[in-house]
Design a protein around this motif. Structure first.
Motif, short mmCIF file in Angstrom:
data_model
loop_
_atom_site.label_atom_id
_atom_site.label_comp_id
_atom_site.label_asym_id
_atom_site.label_seq_id
_atom_site.Cartn_x
_atom_site.Cartn_y
_atom_site.Cartn_z
N ARG A 1 -9.24 5.61 0.80
CA ARG A 1 -8.47 5.46 0.36
C ARG A 1 -8.43 6.18 -0.75
NH1 ARG A 1 -5.90 2.34 3.76
NH2 ARG A 1 -4.33 0.88 3.07
N GLU B 1 -4.67 -3.04 -4.28
CA GLU B 1 -4.46 -3.00 -3.03
C GLU B 1 -5.29 -4.86 -2.97
OE1 GLU B 1 -4.42 -1.26 1.77
OE2 GLU B 1 -6.04 -0.51 -0.33
N LEU C 1 -1.97 3.48 6.86
CA LEU C 1 -2.35 1.76 6.39
C LEU C 1 -2.26 0.05 7.02
CD1 LEU C 1 0.73 2.97 3.70
CD2 LEU C 1 -2.10 1.95 3.58
N SER D 1 0.77 4.32 -2.76
CA SER D 1 0.72 5.53 -2.12
C SER D 1 1.45 6.61 -2.59
CB SER D 1 0.23 5.90 -0.73
OG SER D 1 1.96 5.88 -0.62
N PHE E 1 -5.59 7.99 -3.70
CA PHE E 1 -5.74 7.13 -4.68
C PHE E 1 -6.65 6.24 -5.13
CE2 PHE E 1 -4.18 3.45 -1.43
CZ PHE E 1 -2.98 4.14 -0.70
N VAL F 1 -7.56 1.27 -5.43
CA VAL F 1 -7.65 0.55 -4.09
C VAL F 1 -7.96 -1.10 -5.02
CG1 VAL F 1 -9.71 0.55 -3.22
CG2 VAL F 1 -8.63 2.33 -3.57
N SER G 1 0.17 12.08 -0.51
CA SER G 1 -0.60 11.59 0.15
C SER G 1 -0.55 11.65 1.81
CB SER G 1 -0.54 10.17 -0.24
OG SER G 1 -1.58 9.30 0.57
N ALA H 1 0.80 -1.28 -0.01
CA ALA H 1 -0.20 0.31 -0.06
C ALA H 1 0.91 1.91 0.40
CB ALA H 1 -0.72 -0.30 1.01
N HIS I 1 -12.61 0.95 3.97
CA HIS I 1 -11.62 1.15 3.59
C HIS I 1 -11.71 2.36 1.97
CE1 HIS I 1 -7.90 -0.64 2.94
NE2 HIS I 1 -8.11 -0.44 1.83
#
Length: 120
Positions: free
Chosen positions: A87, A100, A37, A26, A92, A97, A30, A22, A83
């Motif tokens: 993100r 991930e 995270l 990013s 993101f 996403v 960010s 993650a 979540h």
């Protein structure tokens, strides 16, 4: 060992792998910290394990696997949406996403397979 039990037993290792991926996703600028995270990863993984333990019949499994709007609402669905929203709010892209979640799934299954007795 069941997959749900494995997730709970190897939570720290799974989070380490996920947080590393993650962080790589990013974008510069960010405001998502490594701590954020990791916290999110624990929430998602624990809700996955809990969701696996919920009893459901074949029709419910099919409905849920297809993401039908009539599917029973699970804690995991709520956590996953929260979540993803988090993100996206931290820069993101939707592709990030999805990547991930895909990486999390692959990590869990790879690590679980590596602990299976009799593995070649």
């Amino acid at each position: 060992m069941s997959l749900a039990n494995f997730i709970e037993a190897d939570l720290r290792g799974l989070i380490d792998d996920w947080a590393g991926y993650a962080l790589a996703l990013s974008q510069e600028g960010s405001q998502l910290t490594e701590s954020q995270l990791r916290n999110s990863a624990a929430d998602v993984l624990m809700s996955v394990a809990a969701d696996m333990r919920e009893a459901q019949n074949s029709a419910e499994q099919l409905t849920k696997s297809r993401g039908d709007k009539d599917a029973p609402h699970s804690v995991f669905s709520h956590v996953a949406h929260r979540h993803a929203d988090d993100r996206l709010s931290h820069g993101f892209s939707i592709n990030d996403v999805v990547a991930e979640f895909r990486a999390r799934r692959a990590t869990v299954l790879r690590r679980w397979q590596n602990t299976s007795p009799g593995r070649p």
